[in-house]
Design a protein around this motif. Structure first.
Motif: not given
Length: 350
Positions: A307-325
């Motif tokens: 969960x700790x590893x997934x949390x950091x990964x989802x923040x980084x990926x979703x931040x990039x996706x949000x900016x693209x959207x």
């Protein structure tokens, strides 16, 4: 002639500061773990801390906000199906990795916990807002997800691990413990809202420190127990590498499947954004205290690592996706033909 000034470009590390604090607590536990009477006192204190956390969750969750977007039922069904059905099924599909020796039963239990958790609330709403999605629907979906996750997550974890032979089915005693530590404090928080809601609103910053500090205490306790019991000697760099690949596969699959589902079902872009961010993310804040209730003390440290590893990964990926959207043309927020969920006023960005 004036001298030309040169400025070095400033960069922000793509790492959440709170995750760094969690890593620091884990490192501290590795060097100075709690032992003996200190560990016993910490264990008792953690039980009260978890109760306090879920009391605060209940006291801060407005029933009006939770049900504000309830009429958008098609969107919510998709989000809940992704969170509590599709995600656990993907976790169940990873069970052969245990038989192949790529994942230990303890780490696999952590993967199942990750897959069964509710969606995040704050970051799901924040990313939806940044991406100009349906914020009202995100508030409803994420809030109700966190509420029903208190009941659904322990049941899903118990059923999958029992069927896979990795752990016991949740017993009546476990249900009682979960109810006393999670649901009763949450319900007490909800009932206290007439008396505490205004004070909670005024003290949001202070309460943020309280719940984040509580989570840090849970992390320190869990990793201390793992150090004292010698469990951390069972994990190596290869295990971390496998976890990173598993997390990347889970996140990539859920982002792709939620996007595909939203488009095939005819949701417009703003609703698609809400489905993608709410349906693919998992709550670290809910997962850490739940792990202390669902697993033996010596196993918690390993169980929360995925969960700790997934949390950091989802923040980084979703931040990039949000900016693209967010860079899409304004007209992309319009309705798609045949979609009755995208009525005017339901897809306004914050």
């Amino acid at each position: 002639m004036a001298a030309r000034q040169f400025r070095l470009p400033s960069y922000r590390l793509p790492v959440d500061g709170y995750v760094l604090l969690i890593v620091l607590c884990a490192a501290t536990a590795a060097v100075i773990p709690a032992r003996g009477i200190v560990a016993e006192g910490l264990d008792q204190g953690i039980k009260w801390v978890i109760a306090l956390l879920f009391f605060l969750y209940g006291a801060r969750l407005s029933p009006q906000a939770a049900w504000a977007g309830a009429k958008h039922w098609r969107l919510h069904l998709v989000v809940f199906a992704a969170t509590f059905i599709l995600f656990p099924l993907l976790g169940l599909a990873l069970q052969p990795l245990v038989g192949a020796g790529l994942l230990s039963p303890q780490l696999y239990a952590g993967v199942i916990l990750l897959c069964a958790l509710p969606s995040t609330v704050q970051s799901s709403i924040a990313f939806t807002s940044i991406a100009r999605g349906n914020v009202a629907a995100a508030i409803c979906s994420a809030s109700v997800s966190s509420l029903i996750g208190i009941i659904i997550t322990p049941v899903v974890v118990g059923l999958i691990l029992h069927n896979g032979g990795s752990g016991p089915l949740i017993s009546l005693h476990d249900v009682e413990k979960i109810g006393l530590q999670l649901f009763v404090p949450f319900l007490a928080g909800q009932l206290s809202r007439p008396l505490t809601a205004r004070w909670m609103e005024r003290q949001r910053k202070l309460l943020g420190y309280v719940d984040r500090g509580s989570i840090l205490l849970v992390v320190y306790s869990a990793f201390s127990e793992g150090m004292v019991s010698g469990m951390w000697h069972q994990i190596g760099l290869s295990d971390v590498a496998v976890l990173l690949l598993v997390n990347a596969a889970l996140l990539g699959a859920m982002l792709g499947l939620t996007t595909l589902a939203a488009r095939k079902l005819g949701f417009h872009k703003a609703d698609e954004i809400t489905i993608v961010f709410c349906g693919s993310k998992k709550s670290l804040a809910a997962g850490l205290p739940m792990a202390t209730v669902l697993f033996p003390a010596g196993m918690v440290g390993l169980a929360v690592l995925p969960l700790m590893l997934f949390h950091q990964m989802q923040l980084m990926v979703c931040a990039a996706m949000a900016r693209r959207y967010a860079k899409r043309p304004e007209e992309d927020t319009g309705r798609r033909p045949g979609n009755d969920a995208g009525k005017p006023g339901t897809a306004q960005a914050a």
